[in-house]
Design a protein around this motif. Structure first.
Motif, PDB file in Angstrom:
ATOM      1  N   VAL A  79       0.839  -1.205   0.000  1.00 52.43           N
ATOM      2  CA  VAL A  79       0.000   0.000   0.000  1.00 52.43           C
ATOM      3  C   VAL A  79       0.869   1.249   0.000  1.00 52.43           C
ATOM      4  O   VAL A  79       0.658   2.194  -0.770  1.00 52.43           O
ATOM      5  CB  VAL A  79      -0.958   0.011   1.216  1.00 52.43           C
ATOM      6  CG1 VAL A  79      -1.656   1.357   1.336  1.00 52.43           C
ATOM      7  CG2 VAL A  79      -1.980  -1.104   1.093  1.00 52.43           C
ATOM      8  N   ALA A  80       1.886   1.269   0.882  1.00 53.01           N
ATOM      9  CA  ALA A  80       2.782   2.423   0.976  1.00 53.01           C
ATOM     10  C   ALA A  80       3.563   2.614  -0.321  1.00 53.01           C
ATOM     11  O   ALA A  80       3.712   3.743  -0.819  1.00 53.01           O
ATOM     12  CB  ALA A  80       3.738   2.242   2.153  1.00 53.01           C
ATOM     13  N   ALA A 100       1.381   4.042  -3.014  1.00 44.93           N
ATOM     14  CA  ALA A 100       1.098   5.453  -2.764  1.00 44.93           C
ATOM     15  C   ALA A 100       2.276   6.336  -3.138  1.00 44.93           C
ATOM     16  O   ALA A 100       2.108   7.416  -3.716  1.00 44.93           O
ATOM     17  CB  ALA A 100       0.734   5.655  -1.294  1.00 44.93           C
ATOM     18  N   GLN A 134       2.506   6.471  -6.935  1.00 40.50           N
ATOM     19  CA  GLN A 134       1.429   7.293  -7.490  1.00 40.50           C
ATOM     20  C   GLN A 134       1.680   8.774  -7.239  1.00 40.50           C
ATOM     21  O   GLN A 134       1.461   9.614  -8.110  1.00 40.50           O
ATOM     22  CB  GLN A 134       0.095   6.888  -6.870  1.00 40.50           C
ATOM     23  CG  GLN A 134      -1.099   7.690  -7.408  1.00 40.50           C
ATOM     24  CD  GLN A 134      -2.393   7.253  -6.745  1.00 40.50           C
ATOM     25  OE1 GLN A 134      -2.400   6.562  -5.747  1.00 40.50           O
ATOM     26  NE2 GLN A 134      -3.506   7.666  -7.319  1.00 40.50           N
ATOM     27  N   LYS A 135       2.190   9.080  -6.044  1.00 39.24           N
ATOM     28  CA  LYS A 135       2.404  10.479  -5.685  1.00 39.24           C
ATOM     29  C   LYS A 135       3.559  11.100  -6.452  1.00 39.24           C
ATOM     30  O   LYS A 135       3.514  12.265  -6.830  1.00 39.24           O
ATOM     31  CB  LYS A 135       2.669  10.589  -4.176  1.00 39.24           C
ATOM     32  CG  LYS A 135       2.772  12.021  -3.661  1.00 39.24           C
ATOM     33  CD  LYS A 135       2.909  12.024  -2.157  1.00 39.24           C
ATOM     34  CE  LYS A 135       3.008  13.443  -1.610  1.00 39.24           C
ATOM     35  NZ  LYS A 135       1.773  14.212  -1.800  1.00 39.24           N
ATOM     36  N   ILE A 148      -0.908   8.129   4.411  1.00 39.96           N
ATOM     37  CA  ILE A 148      -1.773   7.481   3.423  1.00 39.96           C
ATOM     38  C   ILE A 148      -3.069   7.030   4.099  1.00 39.96           C
ATOM     39  O   ILE A 148      -3.023   6.218   5.034  1.00 39.96           O
ATOM     40  CB  ILE A 148      -1.072   6.245   2.817  1.00 39.96           C
ATOM     41  CG1 ILE A 148       0.314   6.629   2.294  1.00 39.96           C
ATOM     42  CG2 ILE A 148      -1.926   5.600   1.728  1.00 39.96           C
ATOM     43  CD1 ILE A 148       1.300   5.487   2.320  1.00 39.96           C
ATOM     44  N   ILE A 163      -6.065   4.691   4.804  1.00 40.71           N
ATOM     45  CA  ILE A 163      -6.249   3.270   4.540  1.00 40.71           C
ATOM     46  C   ILE A 163      -7.406   2.753   5.396  1.00 40.71           C
ATOM     47  O   ILE A 163      -7.579   3.185   6.541  1.00 40.71           O
ATOM     48  CB  ILE A 163      -4.951   2.469   4.845  1.00 40.71           C
ATOM     49  CG1 ILE A 163      -5.134   0.999   4.479  1.00 40.71           C
ATOM     50  CG2 ILE A 163      -4.525   2.637   6.280  1.00 40.71           C
ATOM     51  CD1 ILE A 163      -3.852   0.177   4.599  1.00 40.71           C
ATOM     52  N   TYR A 168       4.210   6.468   6.576  1.00 39.22           N
ATOM     53  CA  TYR A 168       5.417   5.843   6.010  1.00 39.22           C
ATOM     54  C   TYR A 168       6.597   6.766   6.330  1.00 39.22           C
ATOM     55  O   TYR A 168       6.678   7.872   5.814  1.00 39.22           O
ATOM     56  CB  TYR A 168       5.202   5.683   4.511  1.00 39.22           C
ATOM     57  CG  TYR A 168       6.315   5.011   3.734  1.00 39.22           C
ATOM     58  CD1 TYR A 168       7.320   4.299   4.348  1.00 39.22           C
ATOM     59  CD2 TYR A 168       6.332   5.081   2.343  1.00 39.22           C
ATOM     60  CE1 TYR A 168       8.309   3.673   3.617  1.00 39.22           C
ATOM     61  CE2 TYR A 168       7.317   4.466   1.586  1.00 39.22           C
ATOM     62  CZ  TYR A 168       8.306   3.766   2.237  1.00 39.22           C
ATOM     63  OH  TYR A 168       9.284   3.148   1.516  1.00 39.22           O
TER      64      TYR A 168
END
Length: 342
Positions: free
Chosen positions: A51-52, A55, A58-59, A80, A82, A98
């Motif tokens: 997930v991290a 992210a 994507q960022k 993030i 979640i 993160y």
């Protein structure tokens, strides 16, 4: 006696957030809450890493897959949103923090913080800031009252006292005594009128005795008599459902809005409208004056507290405050408070 190492381990294990420490994709250690959460919700820690990682990419895309490149862009931390336990009746909302600990060894932490807890902390911080702002505004108001009492009322009373002393000690003719007495009487009457005016500015007795709408009508009549500008009050709001604190703020908003319109807008007419809706009460103060560009005027000067200070008081009581104005098209000040109406 416990060593520093023991204290650090105890603090880490008993932390109120779920904390995972990774090196690259390998879990190094996690605290008790993290283990309990993992066991309860049946997810693998590497799921959080994925997930991290998604992210971050994507960022900061496009970026290469090297750890250090992402970290340089990441600037060591990202938050993030979640949601865990989506398949349960009450999903759990978190922020996944993160945080890079050491770039060369690729060590980082993932921390799950409850969104509800963070929201409550933000609300508490905002409430403290609002309380501080209101306290400062109240102190400024007290200072203004103190200055008025000292510079005007006290000087007038001292002058009257000197006149009375002169009546008692000086050998005045009857005509001189009558003139001096009339002068003292006028001075005391003027001082009394000024004290009454200050009391009305602070909080009119009609607000306590008869309610908000009669108090607004008295305010409008006083302002109209003093200026010749037509000021009307209309509406049939159920003000008995409003707390005294809310009614006082609504009165002060109307007072400040009228004052600013008369001082700056050169209006021909000012209208006050107080209306009850299903779940809120709204006050609108409208003038047909010259208007202004709102973003260019963030502060409003008045005898006591400006309208933007009033905004903070409205927010502290869970209300909303807005100003709409354009050059040549007048101004409308709107205040809305939620209420529970039948």
């Amino acid at each position: 006696m416990p060593t520093t190492q023991n204290w650090i381990e105890n603090y880490f294990d008993e932390a109120s957030d779920a904390i995972y420490l990774f090196q690259d994709d390998t879990l190094l250690v996690s605290n008790k809450l993290a283990k309990d959460l993992q066991e309860e919700l049946h997810f693998a820690p590497n799921y959080l890493v994925q997930v991290a990682d998604a992210a971050v990419k994507q960022k900061f895309a496009p970026t290469d897959d090297c750890f250090s490149c992402s970290i340089r862009n990441l600037m060591h931390e990202i938050s993030i949103p979640i949601t865990l336990a989506n398949d349960k009746r009450h999903p759990l909302n978190y922020f996944l923090i993160y945080h890079v600990i050491d770039v060369p060894t690729k060590v980082f932490s993932l921390t799950l913080k409850s969104r509800g807890t963070i929201d409550r902390m933000d609300q508490m911080a905002e409430q403290r800031e609002l309380s501080r702002y209101v306290s400062e505004a109240q102190e400024k108001e007290r200072k203004t009252i103190s200055e008025d009492l000292h510079d005007s009322i006290a000087q007038s009373m001292y002058s009257a006292i000197m006149g009375v002393r002169r009546l008692a000690k000086d050998h005045l003719s009857q005509t001189e005594a009558e003139e001096l007495t009339a002068g003292i009487e006028k001075q005391l009457n003027d001082t009394l009128a000024e004290v009454k005016g200050m009391a009305l500015d602070i909080r009119p007795s009609v607000l306590d005795n008869f309610g908000l709408i009669p108090a607004l009508r008295v305010l409008a009549e006083r302002s109209e008599e003093a200026t010749g500008i037509t000021i009307s009050v209309s509406g049939s709001a159920k003000t008995d459902v409003l707390s005294p604190e809310t009614q006082n703020v609504l009165y002060r908003i109307a007072q400040e809005a009228i004052h600013n319109a008369l001082k700056h807008a050169e209006p021909h007419e000012i209208d006050l409208l107080l209306v009850s809706h299903n779940h809120f009460v709204t006050l609108e103060v409208m003038d047909d004056g010259k208007g202004f560009t709102v973003p260019e005027h963030q502060e409003f000067n008045g005898r006591s507290m400006g309208l933007m200070n009033m905004n903070e008081r409205v927010k502290a009581l869970n209300g909303t405050f807005s100003i709409k104005s354009e050059p040549g098209n007048g101004t409308m000040v709107t205040v809305k408070f939620p209420v529970a109406l039948d």
